[in-house]
Design a protein around this motif. Structure first.
Motif, PDB file in Angstrom:
ATOM      1  N   MET A   1      55.913  49.608  35.527  1.00 61.47           N
ATOM      2  CA  MET A   1      55.145  50.031  36.706  1.00 61.47           C
ATOM      3  C   MET A   1      54.705  48.775  37.469  1.00 61.47           C
ATOM      4  O   MET A   1      54.039  47.920  36.910  1.00 61.47           O
ATOM      5  CB  MET A   1      53.898  50.802  36.251  1.00 61.47           C
ATOM      6  CG  MET A   1      53.040  51.266  37.402  1.00 61.47           C
ATOM      7  SD  MET A   1      51.620  52.237  36.829  1.00 61.47           S
ATOM      8  CE  MET A   1      50.632  51.031  36.002  1.00 61.47           C
ATOM      9  N   SER A   2      55.067  48.663  38.709  1.00 61.73           N
ATOM     10  CA  SER A   2      54.732  47.456  39.480  1.00 61.73           C
ATOM     11  C   SER A   2      53.636  47.785  40.481  1.00 61.73           C
ATOM     12  O   SER A   2      53.860  47.857  41.673  1.00 61.73           O
ATOM     13  CB  SER A   2      55.991  46.944  40.201  1.00 61.73           C
ATOM     14  OG  SER A   2      55.678  45.826  40.965  1.00 61.73           O
ATOM     15  N   SER A   3      52.426  47.973  39.964  1.00 58.94           N
ATOM     16  CA  SER A   3      51.350  48.414  40.861  1.00 58.94           C
ATOM     17  C   SER A   3      50.896  47.312  41.799  1.00 58.94           C
ATOM     18  O   SER A   3      50.266  47.568  42.803  1.00 58.94           O
ATOM     19  CB  SER A   3      50.150  48.884  40.051  1.00 58.94           C
ATOM     20  OG  SER A   3      49.567  47.783  39.388  1.00 58.94           O
ATOM     21  N   HIS A   4      51.213  46.033  41.448  1.00 56.28           N
ATOM     22  CA  HIS A   4      50.660  44.965  42.277  1.00 56.28           C
ATOM     23  C   HIS A   4      51.138  45.037  43.712  1.00 56.28           C
ATOM     24  O   HIS A   4      50.438  44.662  44.628  1.00 56.28           O
ATOM     25  CB  HIS A   4      50.979  43.589  41.667  1.00 56.28           C
ATOM     26  CG  HIS A   4      52.431  43.235  41.718  1.00 56.28           C
ATOM     27  ND1 HIS A   4      53.292  43.540  40.695  1.00 56.28           N
ATOM     28  CD2 HIS A   4      53.157  42.603  42.669  1.00 56.28           C
ATOM     29  CE1 HIS A   4      54.511  43.103  41.020  1.00 56.28           C
ATOM     30  NE2 HIS A   4      54.448  42.533  42.195  1.00 56.28           N
ATOM     31  N   SER A   5      52.354  45.555  43.945  1.00 52.78           N
ATOM     32  CA  SER A   5      52.848  45.570  45.313  1.00 52.78           C
ATOM     33  C   SER A   5      52.364  46.789  46.091  1.00 52.78           C
ATOM     34  O   SER A   5      52.485  46.838  47.300  1.00 52.78           O
ATOM     35  CB  SER A   5      54.382  45.530  45.326  1.00 52.78           C
ATOM     36  OG  SER A   5      54.868  46.632  44.583  1.00 52.78           O
ATOM     37  N   ASN A 414      49.197  43.774  35.662  1.00 47.30           N
ATOM     38  CA  ASN A 414      49.072  45.073  36.343  1.00 47.30           C
ATOM     39  C   ASN A 414      47.948  45.909  35.743  1.00 47.30           C
ATOM     40  O   ASN A 414      47.201  46.580  36.455  1.00 47.30           O
ATOM     41  CB  ASN A 414      50.384  45.841  36.262  1.00 47.30           C
ATOM     42  CG  ASN A 414      51.431  45.273  37.207  1.00 47.30           C
ATOM     43  OD1 ASN A 414      51.081  44.734  38.253  1.00 47.30           O
ATOM     44  ND2 ASN A 414      52.692  45.361  36.842  1.00 47.30           N
ATOM     45  N   TRP A 415      47.852  45.874  34.425  1.00 46.35           N
ATOM     46  CA  TRP A 415      46.812  46.650  33.759  1.00 46.35           C
ATOM     47  C   TRP A 415      45.419  46.123  34.159  1.00 46.35           C
ATOM     48  O   TRP A 415      44.511  46.890  34.474  1.00 46.35           O
ATOM     49  CB  TRP A 415      47.011  46.569  32.242  1.00 46.35           C
ATOM     50  CG  TRP A 415      45.961  47.279  31.437  1.00 46.35           C
ATOM     51  CD1 TRP A 415      45.141  46.733  30.505  1.00 46.35           C
ATOM     52  CD2 TRP A 415      45.607  48.665  31.486  1.00 46.35           C
ATOM     53  NE1 TRP A 415      44.302  47.682  29.979  1.00 46.35           N
ATOM     54  CE2 TRP A 415      44.563  48.889  30.573  1.00 46.35           C
ATOM     55  CE3 TRP A 415      46.094  49.750  32.238  1.00 46.35           C
ATOM     56  CZ2 TRP A 415      43.977  50.131  30.361  1.00 46.35           C
ATOM     57  CZ3 TRP A 415      45.509  50.998  32.027  1.00 46.35           C
ATOM     58  CH2 TRP A 415      44.458  51.183  31.109  1.00 46.35           C
ATOM     59  N   ALA A 416      45.275  44.780  34.181  1.00 48.27           N
ATOM     60  CA  ALA A 416      44.000  44.179  34.588  1.00 48.27           C
ATOM     61  C   ALA A 416      43.672  44.540  36.037  1.00 48.27           C
ATOM     62  O   ALA A 416      42.523  44.844  36.376  1.00 48.27           O
ATOM     63  CB  ALA A 416      44.061  42.658  34.425  1.00 48.27           C
ATOM     64  N   HIS A 417      44.703  44.557  36.892  1.00 48.34           N
ATOM     65  CA  HIS A 417      44.471  44.870  38.304  1.00 48.34           C
ATOM     66  C   HIS A 417      44.010  46.324  38.473  1.00 48.34           C
ATOM     67  O   HIS A 417      43.084  46.624  39.237  1.00 48.34           O
ATOM     68  CB  HIS A 417      45.742  44.595  39.116  1.00 48.34           C
ATOM     69  CG  HIS A 417      45.492  44.554  40.593  1.00 48.34           C
ATOM     70  ND1 HIS A 417      46.505  44.621  41.521  1.00 48.34           N
ATOM     71  CD2 HIS A 417      44.349  44.469  41.312  1.00 48.34           C
ATOM     72  CE1 HIS A 417      45.970  44.568  42.743  1.00 48.34           C
ATOM     73  NE2 HIS A 417      44.672  44.471  42.636  1.00 48.34           N
ATOM     74  N   LEU A 418      44.641  47.206  37.765  1.00 43.15           N
ATOM     75  CA  LEU A 418      44.226  48.619  37.825  1.00 43.15           C
ATOM     76  C   LEU A 418      42.791  48.778  37.328  1.00 43.15           C
ATOM     77  O   LEU A 418      41.994  49.530  37.904  1.00 43.15           O
ATOM     78  CB  LEU A 418      45.172  49.490  36.996  1.00 43.15           C
ATOM     79  CG  LEU A 418      46.542  49.762  37.610  1.00 43.15           C
ATOM     80  CD1 LEU A 418      47.410  50.533  36.627  1.00 43.15           C
ATOM     81  CD2 LEU A 418      46.408  50.542  38.919  1.00 43.15           C
TER      82      LEU A 418
END
Length: 431
Positions: A1-5, A414-418
Motif C-alpha cells: 500500500m503506497s499511502s504516501h503519494s 507508510n504505517w507511521a504516516h497513517l
C-alpha cells in the motif's frame, strides 16, 4: 500500500491561504519604546507603549497585554535587552495576576495619581496594593503630582519620580527638584525634555535621568505574534484547573505548535528571568508550575484573537511533528524523539507567521540539532524531515532515497504516516 503519494490531496491548496503580507499584518504587535538616559547619555531603560491598540484604550487588560506582548513577542533582547522596562499601569492592573509571571527586577511600574478630585480616603485605600507590589520587588514610578501634600503617604514608596518639563515654568524647576530631593529617596527623571537648555538646567540641579524628544523620538518595534486557537487555550486552562499531570499537559502542548511555540518563547524571555534556556515542553511546564501556567494561559486567552493561524497549516505541522516522532522512535533514543517532534512542528513556522523561518526561530530557544535540521538541513534530524516532506508531497523519488538512507522500509514509513494522520485527526475531533 503506497499511502504516501495519496496524502498530498489532503493538504490545503495554496489558494485557500491568506497572502503572507496579510498574515504578517494581522499577526503584528507594535510596541513603541522611548529611551531613558543617564547623565552620560547611556541608556538606563526604556518606557514602552502599546501602539497596537487605540491610545485611549488604556485598561488593566491592555496593561497586561502590553507586558505580555513585550516579554513574549518582541524578541525581548531586541526590544529592551538587559535594560530596565518602564510600563504605565492602571491601578486595577497592579492587582493583576499577570505580574506574577514577570521578574520584578526588570520592570518599573508607572502608577498614575488619582486626579485633583480624589479624597484623602481614596488615596489611602491604594496604599496596601502599592506596598504589596513593592514587597514583591517591583519599583514604582510616579509623576510630580505625588509631591502634593495629599499624596505624602505614597512618596516613601516611590523609586522614581518623573518631572514633566511641560507641566511647570522654568523658574519652578529648582524649588521642585529640591522639594523632591528633601522629601523622597526616589531617583528623579526629567521627562518631555525638548531642548538643550532644559537638559542642562535639570542636570545642574542633580537630576540623574532624562527622557524626551531632545534625546530620542519613540521608536517602533514590530513583533510577529502567532496565537493559538482559543479552543486550545481553553483546553489548557481546563487541564490546569483539573490539576492534570505534567504528561497530560505536555501532550496538549505537543498537539498545538502555536501553543508550544508561545510557551517556549515566553519562558525564555529576559523578563522571565531564568538563568538557563528551557528547550523541552516538560521542563517548561515543571518550571512554571500549575499556578503560573494558569496565569499564562489566561493572559494568552485575553490577547488572542478568536481564530489562530489558518488551521490547515497547523494541522499539517502537527502531522509532521508526529510523523517525525514516530520515525525517530525506530532509530533514535527516546529523549531525541521529543526534539524530532519539535523539528516537524516548527518546520512550518514561516507559513504560520508569514515571515522567513530564520526570523521566526530567532525568537524561541531550541536545541542546536533542531536548528541545524530546520535552517541548514543538516544533522541527525535532517533526513527525517526530508522523508516527512516527501511523504507529504508524494515525491516518490525523494521518498525512496530518504527511506533507504535511514534503513526504513516503505511499510514502516507508510504505517507511521497513517498513524500521524489519524492522531492529528483525533486532536481536531476533540475540540
Amino acid at each position: 500500500m503506497s499511502s504516501h503519494s495519496d496524502t498530498a490531496a489532503q493538504l490545503p491548496a495554496d489558494s485557500a491561504q491568506p497572502s503572507p503580507e496579510a498574515t504578517e499584518a494581522q499577526n503584528q504587535v507594535v510596541i513603541a519604546r522611548q529611551a531613558i538616559l543617564d547623565e552620560q547619555r547611556t541608556v538606563f531603560g526604556y518606557e514602552l507603549f502599546d501602539r497596537s491598540t487605540a491610545a485611549d484604550a488604556h485598561t488593566a487588560a491592555s496593561d497586561a497585554a502590553l507586558l505580555f506582548n513585550a516579554l513574549s513577542y518582541a524578541g525581548s533582547e531586541a526590544l529592551v535587552g538587559k535594560k530596565t522596562v518602564f510600563i504605565n499601569c492602571t491601578h486595577d492592573s497592579l492587582a493583576g495576576g499577570h505580574l506574577e509571571l514577570i521578574h520584578p527586577e526588570k520592570v518599573v511600574l508607572e502608577v498614575p495619581t488619582l486626579g485633583a478630585q480624589a479624597t484623602a480616603e481614596q488615596i489611602e485605600q491604594y496604599i496596601p496594593t502599592l506596598q504589596a507590589v513593592r514587597t514583591r520587588g517591583f519599583r514604582l514610578a510616579f509623576s510630580q503630582d505625588v509631591l502634593r501634600r495629599a499624596y505624602s503617604s505614597w512618596v516613601p514608596l516611590a523609586s522614581f519620580i518623573k518631572l514633566d518639563m511641560q507641566a511647570f515654568k522654568p523658574e519652578l524647576a529648582e524649588p521642585l527638584v529640591k522639594f523632591a530631593q528633601a522629601h523622597s529617596q526616589a531617583t528623579l527623571v526629567a521627562e518631555k525634555v525638548e531642548t538643550a537648555e532644559q537638559y542642562q538646567r535639570m542636570a545642574s540641579l542633580g537630576v540623574k535621568l532624562f527622557q524626551g524628544y531632545w534625546f530620542a523620538q519613540p521608536s517602533l518595534v514590530k513583533a510577529q505574534t502567532i496565537r493559538p486557537s482559543q479552543a486550545t487555550i481553553i483546553q489548557l486552562i481546563n487541564l490546569v484547573r483539573q490539576q492534570a499531570s505534567t504528561g497530560e499537559i505536555e501532550e496538549l502542548l505537543k498537539k498545538d505548535p502555536t501553543l508550544s511555540f508561545n510557551l517556549l518563547r515566553f519562558i525564555n524571555s529576559s523578563g522571565f528571568g531564568l538563568s538557563c534556556e528551557v528547550t523541552s515542553f516538560r521542563h517548561a511546564v515543571m518550571i512554571l508550575g500549575l499556578k503560573k501556567l494558569f496565569r499564562w494561559a489566561a493572559l494568552l486567552m485575553t490577547t488572542s484573537r478568536a481564530s489562530g493561524s489558518p488551521p490547515a497549516v497547523g494541522q499539517t505541522a502537527v502531522v509532521r511533528g508526529r510523523l517525525m516522532e514516530l520515525l525517530a522512535a525506530e532509530l533514535l533514543p527516546p529523549e531525541e524523539c521529543d526534539n524530532a517532534f519539535v523539528v516537524g512542528v516548527f518546520s512550518l513556522l514561516d507559513a504560520m507567521l508569514g515571515v522567513p523561518l530564520e526570523r521566526a526561530l530567532e525568537t524561541v530557544a531550541l536545541p542546536q540539532p533542531v536548528l541545524d535540521a530546520l535552517l541548514h538541513n543538516k544533522g541527525v534530524f535532517a533526513p527525517f524531515l526530508e522523508l516527512t516532506k516527501a511523504c507529504e508531497s508524494g515525491d516518490d523519488e525523494a521518498f525512496a532515497r530518504t527511506a533507504e538512507a535511514l534503513h526504513l522500509s516503505n511499510r514502516q514509513v507508510n504505517w507511521a504516516h497513517l498513524q500521524a494522520l489519524a492522531w492529528a485527526e483525533s486532536l481536531t475531533a476533540d475540540e
